[in-house]
Motif scaffolding. Sequence first.
Motif, short mmCIF file in Angstrom:
data_model
loop_
_atom_site.label_atom_id
_atom_site.label_comp_id
_atom_site.label_asym_id
_atom_site.label_seq_id
_atom_site.Cartn_x
_atom_site.Cartn_y
_atom_site.Cartn_z
N ASN A 53 0.86 -1.18 0.00
CA ASN A 53 0.00 0.00 0.00
C ASN A 53 0.90 1.23 0.00
O ASN A 53 2.10 1.14 0.23
CB ASN A 53 -0.99 -0.01 1.18
N ILE A 54 0.32 2.37 -0.25
CA ILE A 54 1.10 3.61 -0.39
C ILE A 54 1.81 3.98 0.92
O ILE A 54 2.88 4.55 0.91
CB ILE A 54 0.19 4.76 -0.87
N SER A 55 1.25 3.64 2.06
CA SER A 55 1.82 4.05 3.34
C SER A 55 2.97 3.17 3.82
O SER A 55 3.75 3.58 4.66
CB SER A 55 0.73 4.06 4.41
N ASN A 56 3.09 1.95 3.32
CA ASN A 56 4.09 1.00 3.79
C ASN A 56 5.40 1.20 3.03
O ASN A 56 5.45 1.07 1.82
CB ASN A 56 3.59 -0.43 3.61
N LYS A 57 6.48 1.49 3.76
CA LYS A 57 7.80 1.73 3.17
C LYS A 57 7.71 2.77 2.05
O LYS A 57 8.20 2.58 0.94
CB LYS A 57 8.43 0.44 2.66
N GLN A 58 7.06 3.88 2.36
CA GLN A 58 6.77 4.91 1.37
C GLN A 58 8.04 5.65 0.91
O GLN A 58 8.90 5.98 1.70
CB GLN A 58 5.80 5.93 1.98
N GLU A 59 8.10 5.87 -0.39
CA GLU A 59 9.15 6.68 -1.00
C GLU A 59 8.48 7.69 -1.92
O GLU A 59 7.55 7.36 -2.63
CB GLU A 59 10.10 5.80 -1.81
N GLN A 60 8.98 8.94 -1.89
CA GLN A 60 8.43 9.97 -2.75
C GLN A 60 9.54 10.56 -3.61
O GLN A 60 10.67 10.73 -3.15
CB GLN A 60 7.78 11.08 -1.94
#
Length: 95
Positions: free
Chosen positions: A71-78
């Motif tokens: 999901n977007i919140s797990n181990k998020q990178e931007q």
Amino acid sequence: MTRVLTLAILASAAAFAMAPMSAWAQSPSQRECEAAGGTFTKSGGQVECVIVEEGKNPKFTETETTTGQGNISNKQEQDTECGGTGSNKCPPGQF
């Protein structure tokens, strides 16, 4: 009383069956991404949301890519890139 309960169950089941299947298939990450105007993709366990914003000058665009595992919140990178500048750096005050 039994008849009313049976009708209520049948009505509930019919409403559930008529709901669009695409609404059931969307993950919370996909709904959040698309609500923000982004494009959601999923490949294996990797998810990605790409949001492109046009600057005050239409030749400038800012592309924000958010990735995560599952999901977007797990181990998020931007990652943010600015297009139309040649240097990939956004001019001050553009966004």
